[in-house]
Enzyme design. Structure first.
Site, PDB file in Angstrom:
ATOM      1  N   HIS A   1       0.815  -1.213   0.000  1.00  0.00           N
ATOM      2  CA  HIS A   1       0.000   0.000   0.000  1.00  0.00           C
ATOM      3  C   HIS A   1       0.851   1.267   0.000  1.00  0.00           C
ATOM      4  O   HIS A   1       0.331   2.359  -0.243  1.00  0.00           O
ATOM      5  CB  HIS A   1      -0.982   0.011   1.180  1.00  0.00           C
TER       6      HIS A   1
ATOM      7  N   ASP B   1       0.143  -7.718   1.477  1.00  0.00           N
ATOM      8  CA  ASP B   1       0.470  -6.284   1.520  1.00  0.00           C
ATOM      9  C   ASP B   1       1.982  -6.073   1.520  1.00  0.00           C
ATOM     10  O   ASP B   1       2.500  -5.226   2.251  1.00  0.00           O
ATOM     11  CB  ASP B   1      -0.155  -5.606   2.734  1.00  0.00           C
TER      12      ASP B   1
ATOM     13  N   SER C   1       4.786   2.727   7.735  1.00  0.00           N
ATOM     14  CA  SER C   1       4.477   1.535   6.959  1.00  0.00           C
ATOM     15  C   SER C   1       5.658   1.099   6.094  1.00  0.00           C
ATOM     16  O   SER C   1       6.244   1.906   5.370  1.00  0.00           O
ATOM     17  CB  SER C   1       3.266   1.777   6.049  1.00  0.00           C
TER      18      SER C   1
END
Length: 513
Positions: free
Chosen positions: A147, A177, A254
């Site tokens: 993402h 992911d 992230s």
């Protein structure tokens, strides 16, 4: 004279008493004064020991931060945004509902979309993103979250020495992911990979990344939990086995590393649970045991090939133990096998409980599914199985996980699984078994998949769904249609549910905030 003697006696008496008291004190230094002194020494020694322990921990944090600094990168992305007409219900970008919760609020604020419907980006705008990554190999391969780079037109990697280098996306894997980016640079220092299976709840960890664009930010915490399945990645099709940590993780973290005090990578920071969009002390990291096979496969082939066993699996819980008359209380239950597929060929049977795979303990159906998927197609695995209280080992030759094989696995009764809830029309016999009276129509929830959308929204096995959005519930397709409309419009699904003697209303919403 008598008065003087009286005064003298008083003075003398006081002096004598003082002398006697002083003598008594002087006669007991080994008991009283040394005891007080010993207490002071113990207290001082304890304080010094505590200080040394604290300084040792501080030094460990400092060492890890220093060692990891060259291996952690910041990733910035630029994405062209095409002009779209504003209007109710059409404002959210495609795939918005699949984003981890830590990014949803930021996007809504950035584009000023109070209910996900009103204001659209203007023509010729560009959307910028920020994340983190970790140098996985000295030849320029970087591991990050999917993402972070998904849909980006340009990816720029900034190294700890200030160099900014254009990156190329080698491959992505939305079900975990994860993504791999390649840069051309020299002098790269790869991270040391650790063992996420060995790390325990309570162990210290550090999270490193670029929260809110602040490069090389280091936060400390502990492992708060393991084997978390939250339904964050890919819904029921995703692969999750998160490490939970209270180390502060925020937007921009992230793709950054979660490391142990030896400076070894144990996880990739991915998402948080928060009502504000910032750290609330509940963060999730993809364990390196799940990430490394994906990394290797993308580097070697550009894609991810997964093993397939051809069996329906479930957690072992009290209801399952009773239903299948199991003799053990942990492991992964084999609910069903597909004829001609690896599980059936190897001799696995419905009701078997898998306790380990290649010697690694298995505690849930999700874990078994992840471990099988992490194996390359064509490989052979050894399953330790309990069947009716007896243990046995079975060799299973895995095939490749494909849509065609998955369709065979989900055929039959699984057509009645809706977003993780298995439902069947209510019958007189089922109503009797459930001990309810006066209910003749509805859908009975017979099973709930752990971590699924249905489970997250409060549905439970044994629920009778009487109405769906005010209409009598009749079949699985009606529930499936309601959930599909929920994804498209964002309007909640209203379910009237009977739980024993209680009739209650449950509102199912698209996303948790």
């Amino acid at each position: 004279m008598h008065h003087s003697w009286k005064n003298l006696s008083v003075v003398f008496g006081a002096t004598l008493c003082g002398a006697l008291l002083a003598g008594a004190i002087m006669s007991m230094p080994s008991r009283m004064t040394s005891g007080l002194y010993a207490d002071q020494v113990i207290s001082s020694q304890t304080a010094r020991a505590n200080l040394e322990a604290a300084e040792g921990l501080s030094a460990a944090f400092r060492n890890v931060a220093e060692v990891l600094k060259p291996s952690v990168v910041s990733i910035s992305t630029t994405t062209a945004v095409k002009a779209r007409r504003s209007g109710r219900g059409g404002g959210l970008p495609p795939g918005f509902d699949r984003l981890p919760p830590m990014f949803r609020d930021d996007i809504l604020r950035q584009f000023q979309i109070p209910d996900g419907s009103q204001v659209e980006p203007q023509p010729d705008q560009q959307r910028e993103g920020m994340g983190s990554g970790i140098i996985a190999r000295a030849d320029g391969y970087i591991l990050t979250n999917n993402h972070v780079i998904e849909g980006a037109d340009k990816v720029v990697v900034e190294l700890s020495d200030g160099r900014k280098i254009d990156g190329t996306v080698v491959g992505t894997d939305p079900p975990t992911d994860l993504a791999v980016v390649k840069i051309e640079a020299t002098g790269l220092k790869p991270v040391a990979f650790g063992d996420s299976d060995e790390i325990q709840v309570g162990d210290w960890v550090l999270a490193i990344g670029s929260p809110f664009g602040l490069d090389q930010t280091v936060t400390a915490g502990i492992i708060s939990g393991k084997n978390r399945v939250q339904g964050i990645v890919g819904g029921t099709d995703g692969f999750e086995d998160f490490l939970q940590t209270d180390a502060a993780i925020n937007p921009g973290n992230s793709g950054g590393p979660l490391v142990n005090l030896r400076g070894e990578l144990v996880g990739l920071n991915t998402a948080i649970l928060s009502r504000s969009g910032s750290s609330a002390g509940i963060g999730f990291a993809i364990p390196v045991s799940l990430a490394q096979p994906v990394l290797d496969s993308i580097i070697e082939t550009g894609s991810v090939r997964r093993g397939f066993i051809g069996a329906q699996v479930a957690d072992v819980n009290p209801d399952v133990i009773k239903e299948f008359d199991l003799k053990i209380d942990s492991g992964a239950l084999i609910r069903g096998v597909v004829a001609g597929q690896p599980a059936a060929t190897a001799g696995l049977e419905p009701g078997d409980v898998v306790r380990s795979i290649d010697g690694k303990s298995v505690t849930s159906g999700t874990q078994l599914r992840n471990l099988i998927a992490a194996k390359p197609p064509g490989s052979s695995v050894t399953l330790s199985v309990n069947r009716g209280g007896k243990s046995m080992d079975l060799q299973v030759n895995l095939q490749e996980r494909t849509e065609e094989r998955l369709a065979k696995l989900s055929s039959g009764g699984d057509k009645d699984i809706v977003n993780g809830a298995k439902v069947t029309p209510l019958t007189e016999e089922l109503a009797k078994d459930l001990g309810v009276e006066g209910v003749t129509e509805g859908l009975v929830v017979t099973d709930i998949q752990t971590g699924s959308f249905a489970a997250q929204n409060g549905l439970a096995a044994g629920d009778i769904i009487e109405q769906i959005n005010g209409k009598t519930a009749s079949d699985a397709d009606q529930l499936r249609t309601a959930f599909s409309e929920l994804e498209e419009s964002g309007r909640a699904v209203r379910l009237l549910i009977r739980r024993g003697d209680l009739q209650t209303m449950v509102m199912i919403r698209a996303a948790r905030n």
